[in-house]
Scaffold this motif. Sequence first.
Motif, PDB file in Angstrom:
ATOM      1  N   ARG A  35       0.823  -1.220   0.000  1.00 26.77           N
ATOM      2  CA  ARG A  35       0.000   0.000   0.000  1.00 26.77           C
ATOM      3  C   ARG A  35       0.850   1.260   0.000  1.00 26.77           C
ATOM      4  O   ARG A  35       0.513   2.243  -0.643  1.00 26.77           O
ATOM      5  N   GLU A  36       1.951   1.245   0.757  1.00 28.71           N
ATOM      6  CA  GLU A  36       2.777   2.441   0.888  1.00 28.71           C
ATOM      7  C   GLU A  36       3.711   2.662  -0.286  1.00 28.71           C
ATOM      8  O   GLU A  36       3.877   3.791  -0.741  1.00 28.71           O
ATOM      9  N   ARG A  37       4.335   1.596  -0.777  1.00 31.61           N
ATOM     10  CA  ARG A  37       5.399   1.750  -1.772  1.00 31.61           C
ATOM     11  C   ARG A  37       5.139   1.052  -3.106  1.00 31.61           C
ATOM     12  O   ARG A  37       5.947   1.169  -4.015  1.00 31.61           O
ATOM     13  N   GLY A  38       4.073   0.294  -3.191  1.00 31.33           N
ATOM     14  CA  GLY A  38       3.769  -0.393  -4.436  1.00 31.33           C
ATOM     15  C   GLY A  38       4.317  -1.806  -4.475  1.00 31.33           C
ATOM     16  O   GLY A  38       5.143  -2.202  -3.654  1.00 31.33           O
ATOM     17  N   LEU A  39       3.877  -2.543  -5.464  1.00 29.97           N
ATOM     18  CA  LEU A  39       4.244  -3.951  -5.601  1.00 29.97           C
ATOM     19  C   LEU A  39       5.726  -4.141  -5.905  1.00 29.97           C
ATOM     20  O   LEU A  39       6.312  -5.167  -5.569  1.00 29.97           O
ATOM     21  N   GLU A  40       6.344  -3.157  -6.553  1.00 29.95           N
ATOM     22  CA  GLU A  40       7.763  -3.267  -6.893  1.00 29.95           C
ATOM     23  C   GLU A  40       8.652  -3.316  -5.650  1.00 29.95           C
ATOM     24  O   GLU A  40       9.744  -3.881  -5.683  1.00 29.95           O
ATOM     25  N   ALA A  41       8.212  -2.696  -4.574  1.00 32.35           N
ATOM     26  CA  ALA A  41       9.005  -2.647  -3.339  1.00 32.35           C
ATOM     27  C   ALA A  41       8.850  -3.907  -2.492  1.00 32.35           C
ATOM     28  O   ALA A  41       9.552  -4.061  -1.497  1.00 32.35           O
ATOM     29  N   SER A  64       8.484 -18.377  -1.367  1.00 30.60           N
ATOM     30  CA  SER A  64       9.035 -17.434  -2.337  1.00 30.60           C
ATOM     31  C   SER A  64       8.154 -16.193  -2.374  1.00 30.60           C
ATOM     32  O   SER A  64       7.122 -16.126  -1.707  1.00 30.60           O
ATOM     33  N   LYS A  65       8.556 -15.249  -3.200  1.00 29.51           N
ATOM     34  CA  LYS A  65       7.747 -14.046  -3.347  1.00 29.51           C
ATOM     35  C   LYS A  65       6.396 -14.404  -3.959  1.00 29.51           C
ATOM     36  O   LYS A  65       5.362 -13.849  -3.594  1.00 29.51           O
ATOM     37  N   ARG A  66       6.391 -15.357  -4.876  1.00 28.47           N
ATOM     38  CA  ARG A  66       5.136 -15.806  -5.489  1.00 28.47           C
ATOM     39  C   ARG A  66       4.208 -16.392  -4.426  1.00 28.47           C
ATOM     40  O   ARG A  66       2.992 -16.162  -4.446  1.00 28.47           O
ATOM     41  N   GLY A  67       4.746 -17.180  -3.507  1.00 25.66           N
ATOM     42  CA  GLY A  67       3.943 -17.727  -2.426  1.00 25.66           C
ATOM     43  C   GLY A  67       3.375 -16.653  -1.519  1.00 25.66           C
ATOM     44  O   GLY A  67       2.231 -16.746  -1.072  1.00 25.66           O
ATOM     45  N   LEU A  68       4.171 -15.625  -1.275  1.00 27.30           N
ATOM     46  CA  LEU A  68       3.703 -14.500  -0.470  1.00 27.30           C
ATOM     47  C   LEU A  68       2.588 -13.762  -1.204  1.00 27.30           C
ATOM     48  O   LEU A  68       1.564 -13.414  -0.610  1.00 27.30           O
ATOM     49  N   LEU A  69       2.753 -13.547  -2.486  1.00 24.41           N
ATOM     50  CA  LEU A  69       1.713 -12.878  -3.268  1.00 24.41           C
ATOM     51  C   LEU A  69       0.431 -13.701  -3.327  1.00 24.41           C
ATOM     52  O   LEU A  69      -0.667 -13.151  -3.263  1.00 24.41           O
ATOM     53  N   ASP A  70       0.566 -15.021  -3.450  1.00 25.56           N
ATOM     54  CA  ASP A  70      -0.617 -15.888  -3.460  1.00 25.56           C
ATOM     55  C   ASP A  70      -1.362 -15.825  -2.122  1.00 25.56           C
ATOM     56  O   ASP A  70      -2.584 -15.822  -2.087  1.00 25.56           O
TER      57      ASP A  70
END
Length: 78
Positions: A35-41, A64-70
Motif C-alpha cells: 500500500r505504501e510503496r507499491g508492488l515493486e518494493a 518465495s515471493k510468489r507464495g507470499l503474493l498468493d
Amino acid sequence: MLGWPWFHLIVAPPRARIEEGMRARLLRVAEQLVRERGLEALTLAAVARRAHVGRGAPRYHFGSKRGLLDALSPRTRR
C-alpha cells in the motif's frame, strides 16, 4: 512446579510464544508495504526487515515471493 506463574518465562523463549502469529504478522506487514510503496518494493527481505524478524522467516512461511503474493491476494480482495 508447572503451575508457577513464571515457569513459562524460563522454559519457553519469547520467540516461541509469538511464533503462532508470525504468518499473520508477515502478511500484515507485506500488505502495508504494498500500500505504501507499491508492488515493486515488495521483497522477502523488505518484509522481514519491516517485521523485525530474520531474513529467513518469510521464505520459511511462504517459500518465495510468489507464495507470499498468493497468500496476500485473498486479503487484498476484501
